[in-house]
Write a protein that holds these residues in place. Structure first.
Motif, PDB file in Angstrom:
ATOM      1  N   ARG A 284     -15.978  -6.856 -14.693  1.00  0.00           N
ATOM      2  CA  ARG A 284     -15.494  -7.512 -13.371  1.00  0.00           C
ATOM      3  C   ARG A 284     -13.828  -7.417 -13.036  1.00  0.00           C
ATOM      4  NH1 ARG A 284     -17.667 -13.411 -13.048  1.00  0.00           N
ATOM      5  NH2 ARG A 284     -16.567 -13.530 -15.141  1.00  0.00           N
ATOM      6  N   THR A 285     -13.184  -6.938 -13.933  1.00  0.00           N
ATOM      7  CA  THR A 285     -11.746  -6.896 -13.689  1.00  0.00           C
ATOM      8  C   THR A 285     -11.104  -5.643 -13.893  1.00  0.00           C
ATOM      9  OG1 THR A 285     -11.780  -9.169 -14.718  1.00  0.00           O
ATOM     10  CG2 THR A 285      -9.712  -7.994 -14.626  1.00  0.00           C
ATOM     11  N   THR A 286     -10.338  -5.379 -12.822  1.00  0.00           N
ATOM     12  CA  THR A 286      -9.755  -3.794 -12.746  1.00  0.00           C
ATOM     13  C   THR A 286      -8.459  -3.811 -12.459  1.00  0.00           C
ATOM     14  OG1 THR A 286     -12.085  -3.071 -12.213  1.00  0.00           O
ATOM     15  CG2 THR A 286     -10.073  -1.525 -11.779  1.00  0.00           C
ATOM     16  N   LEU A 287      -7.471  -3.281 -12.922  1.00  0.00           N
ATOM     17  CA  LEU A 287      -6.108  -2.875 -12.420  1.00  0.00           C
ATOM     18  C   LEU A 287      -6.152  -1.681 -11.923  1.00  0.00           C
ATOM     19  CD1 LEU A 287      -4.482  -3.475 -16.126  1.00  0.00           C
ATOM     20  CD2 LEU A 287      -4.609  -5.114 -13.946  1.00  0.00           C
ATOM     21  N   GLY A 322      12.774   1.384  20.062  1.00  0.00           N
ATOM     22  CA  GLY A 322      12.862   2.528  21.189  1.00  0.00           C
ATOM     23  C   GLY A 322      11.193   3.017  21.327  1.00  0.00           C
ATOM     24  N   GLY A 323      10.324   2.401  20.234  1.00  0.00           N
ATOM     25  CA  GLY A 323       9.003   2.893  20.063  1.00  0.00           C
ATOM     26  C   GLY A 323       8.822   4.376  19.742  1.00  0.00           C
ATOM     27  N   PHE A 324       9.961   4.746  18.981  1.00  0.00           N
ATOM     28  CA  PHE A 324       9.715   6.151  18.223  1.00  0.00           C
ATOM     29  C   PHE A 324       9.367   5.945  16.833  1.00  0.00           C
ATOM     30  CE2 PHE A 324      11.794   7.265  22.081  1.00  0.00           C
ATOM     31  CZ  PHE A 324      11.407   8.253  22.279  1.00  0.00           C
ATOM     32  N   SER A 325       8.227   6.456  16.193  1.00  0.00           N
ATOM     33  CA  SER A 325       7.956   6.443  14.853  1.00  0.00           C
ATOM     34  C   SER A 325       8.574   7.255  14.149  1.00  0.00           C
ATOM     35  CB  SER A 325       6.560   6.743  14.823  1.00  0.00           C
ATOM     36  OG  SER A 325       5.519   5.740  15.309  1.00  0.00           O
ATOM     37  N   PRO A 326       9.148   7.028  12.783  1.00  0.00           N
ATOM     38  CA  PRO A 326       9.851   7.619  11.963  1.00  0.00           C
ATOM     39  C   PRO A 326       8.927   9.076  11.517  1.00  0.00           C
ATOM     40  CG  PRO A 326       9.165   5.840  10.873  1.00  0.00           C
ATOM     41  CD  PRO A 326       8.776   5.655  12.215  1.00  0.00           C
ATOM     42  N   ARG A 327       9.515  10.177  11.057  1.00  0.00           N
ATOM     43  CA  ARG A 327       8.783  11.223  10.670  1.00  0.00           C
ATOM     44  C   ARG A 327       7.988  11.053   9.239  1.00  0.00           C
ATOM     45  NH1 ARG A 327      12.982  16.400  11.721  1.00  0.00           N
ATOM     46  NH2 ARG A 327      13.024  16.068  14.261  1.00  0.00           N
ATOM     47  N   SER A 328       8.457  10.180   8.461  1.00  0.00           N
ATOM     48  CA  SER A 328       7.669   9.979   7.293  1.00  0.00           C
ATOM     49  C   SER A 328       7.847   8.579   6.803  1.00  0.00           C
ATOM     50  CB  SER A 328       8.053  11.257   6.550  1.00  0.00           C
ATOM     51  OG  SER A 328       9.406  10.884   6.055  1.00  0.00           O
ATOM     52  N   ALA A 329       6.823   8.030   5.854  1.00  0.00           N
ATOM     53  CA  ALA A 329       7.066   6.903   4.971  1.00  0.00           C
ATOM     54  C   ALA A 329       6.176   7.088   3.987  1.00  0.00           C
ATOM     55  CB  ALA A 329       6.451   5.840   6.246  1.00  0.00           C
ATOM     56  N   THR A 330       6.614   6.026   3.075  1.00  0.00           N
ATOM     57  CA  THR A 330       5.956   6.063   1.829  1.00  0.00           C
ATOM     58  C   THR A 330       5.680   4.685   1.381  1.00  0.00           C
ATOM     59  OG1 THR A 330       7.291   7.793   1.085  1.00  0.00           O
ATOM     60  CG2 THR A 330       6.191   6.342  -0.722  1.00  0.00           C
ATOM     61  N   GLY A 331       4.227   4.269   1.058  1.00  0.00           N
ATOM     62  CA  GLY A 331       3.839   3.097   0.693  1.00  0.00           C
ATOM     63  C   GLY A 331       3.243   2.751  -0.915  1.00  0.00           C
ATOM     64  N   TYR A 332       3.318   1.719  -1.209  1.00  0.00           N
ATOM     65  CA  TYR A 332       2.819   1.622  -2.574  1.00  0.00           C
ATOM     66  C   TYR A 332       1.922   0.332  -2.695  1.00  0.00           C
ATOM     67  CZ  TYR A 332       7.087   4.546  -3.561  1.00  0.00           C
ATOM     68  OH  TYR A 332       7.969   5.064  -3.475  1.00  0.00           O
ATOM     69  N   ASP A 333       0.917   0.350  -3.466  1.00  0.00           N
ATOM     70  CA  ASP A 333       0.271  -0.853  -3.963  1.00  0.00           C
ATOM     71  C   ASP A 333      -0.121  -0.890  -5.287  1.00  0.00           C
ATOM     72  OD1 ASP A 333      -2.198   0.606  -3.786  1.00  0.00           O
ATOM     73  OD2 ASP A 333      -2.877  -0.213  -1.898  1.00  0.00           O
ATOM     74  N   PHE A 334      -0.487  -2.178  -5.824  1.00  0.00           N
ATOM     75  CA  PHE A 334      -0.709  -2.301  -7.272  1.00  0.00           C
ATOM     76  C   PHE A 334      -1.217  -3.811  -7.107  1.00  0.00           C
ATOM     77  CE2 PHE A 334       3.764  -3.146  -7.056  1.00  0.00           C
ATOM     78  CZ  PHE A 334       3.834  -4.445  -7.796  1.00  0.00           C
ATOM     79  N   GLY A 335      -2.046  -4.037  -8.176  1.00  0.00           N
ATOM     80  CA  GLY A 335      -2.576  -5.385  -8.359  1.00  0.00           C
ATOM     81  C   GLY A 335      -3.733  -5.466  -9.273  1.00  0.00           C
ATOM     82  N   VAL A 336      -4.507  -6.460  -9.217  1.00  0.00           N
ATOM     83  CA  VAL A 336      -5.528  -6.397 -10.231  1.00  0.00           C
ATOM     84  C   VAL A 336      -6.942  -7.069  -9.270  1.00  0.00           C
ATOM     85  CG1 VAL A 336      -4.944  -9.251 -10.797  1.00  0.00           C
ATOM     86  CG2 VAL A 336      -6.532  -8.006 -12.134  1.00  0.00           C
ATOM     87  N   ARG A 337      -7.981  -6.541  -9.542  1.00  0.00           N
ATOM     88  CA  ARG A 337      -9.156  -7.019  -8.728  1.00  0.00           C
ATOM     89  C   ARG A 337     -10.048  -7.598  -9.760  1.00  0.00           C
ATOM     90  NH1 ARG A 337      -9.996  -2.565  -6.724  1.00  0.00           N
ATOM     91  NH2 ARG A 337     -11.693  -1.649  -8.326  1.00  0.00           N
ATOM     92  N   HIS A 338     -10.825  -8.761  -9.062  1.00  0.00           N
ATOM     93  CA  HIS A 338     -11.574  -9.598 -10.095  1.00  0.00           C
ATOM     94  C   HIS A 338     -12.943  -9.882  -8.971  1.00  0.00           C
ATOM     95  CE1 HIS A 338     -13.117 -11.796 -13.465  1.00  0.00           C
ATOM     96  NE2 HIS A 338     -13.602 -12.680 -12.351  1.00  0.00           N
TER      97      HIS A 338
END
Length: 340
Positions: A284-287, A322-338
């Motif tokens: 039931r528990t996952t990292l 100005g309504g302009f999106s950057p050319r690139s972006a990086t995202g991270y997530d980490f956690g525990v799911r129960h």
């Protein structure tokens, strides 16, 4: 036969602002038996099922595929354009992409030699309308289907959904409409040592209206097309699992006879590469941990939809003032799911 109900509430775990106060997620009653299942209420759309089940990251988190992200952003953008968000205006939920309200659904029964599917029709909120300015709108109506085949290691399914996100009679007897039509084909195959995922998608956002020229109403049509593709893989590794996916969406705008002032025109595209790992501590528990990198080309041509980033639900924008999106972006997530 069996009579069933499902009431599902959203939770905002970070601040507790929303919790068990509404049933704005799935809210259905159903009757099932050898004939299949008849389901009534607020339910997931066929498009969302394909975008989620054929994604190694299940269409959530920073690794969630761009097809789902762009479809969500399109739903939000169309709701804002009309000034009347459907489905309570919930993030990721307006205008019949993730879920649709007032739905009548039918699911095929099990035991059809691997064949499965659903048909769904959602009613709008208004009474019968007249062909005159200010009459009730059919906005919110939706119709769709999903048909698939699953046997052994193979699972493949196709979908088609049409949603009415704009509907009004305009001066001069012009019927203004905005419809979003989506079609997708997804598949997965489990080789044992690895499971492959793939999906192709085409979404058409068509708005029909008119503009006045010397007292005459001249019909006009603006069509935005979103071509999407996904390729992913999961690999078991002891008590863990490696996940990876690459997704891309290309936008093209076709305005006839010309685009009204302020309408995004031209082409834009976005691509995302995601890599993740999950490790089971128990049943039931996952990292878990994920990193994703998105790159946008010509995002200013459609900042409301293509200008997407890797936010908490894969749908956050990185647009500047100005309504302009950057050319690139990086995202991270980490956690525990129960799982309870």
């Amino acid at each position: 036969m069996a009579a069933s109900f499902w009431l599902e509430s959203p939770l905002t775990n970070d601040n507790g602002a929303v919790g068990l106060g509404t049933f704005a997620r799935r809210s259905t009653v159903s009757l099932s038996g050898g004939f299949g299942e008849i389901r009534l209420g607020r339910d997931y759309t066929p498009t969302f099922w394909n975008d989620t089940l054929f994604d190694p990251f299940s269409n959530i988190g920073v690794g969630g595929n761009l097809i789902g992200s762009v479809n969500t952003r399109l739903a939000v953008a169309t709701a804002r354009a009309t000034g009347d968000p459907l489905n309570g205006g919930l993030p990721g939920g307006p205008d019949n992409y993730v879920r649709t309200a007032n739905a009548i659904g039918y699911f095929l029964p099990a035991g059809l030699n691997g064949l499965y599917g659903q048909v769904q029709y959602a009613l709008h909120e208004n009474v019968k309308r007249d062909e005159e300015v200010g009459s009730p709108s059919r906005r919110g109506a939706e119709a769709g289907l999903r048909l698939g085949y699953a046997a052994g290691a193979l699972d493949v399914a196709g979908t088609f959904v049409q949603s009415t996100v704009g509907d009004a009679w305009l001066p001069g007897g012009v019927h203004g409409t905005r419809k979003v039509r989506s079609a997708s084909l997804g598949a997965s195959y489990d080789f044992g040592g690895a499971k492959l995922f793939g999906e192709v998608s085409r979404v058409v956002d068509e708005a029909r209206s008119a503009f006045a020229v010397h007292g005459f109403q001249v019909p006009t049509s603006i069509t935005g097309t979103y071509q999407g593709a996904l390729l992913g893989i999961t690999v078991p590794l002891g008590a863990g699992q490696i996940r990876a996916a690459y997704s891309r969406v290309k936008f093209e705008n076709d305005a006839r006879p010309f685009a009204p002032l302020g309408t995004a025109a031209g082409e834009a595209s976005a691509a995302k590469l995601a890599l993740g790992y999950s490790h089971s501590l128990s049943r039931r528990t996952t990292l878990y941990a994920t990193v994703a990198r998105i790159r946008i080309r010509d995002g200013q041509n459609n900042p409301a939809v293509i200008g997407v980033g890797v936010g908490p639900a894969g749908t956050g924008t990185f647009a500047t003032s100005g309504g302009f999106s950057p050319r690139s972006a990086t995202g991270y997530d980490f956690g525990v799911r129960h799982v309870f």
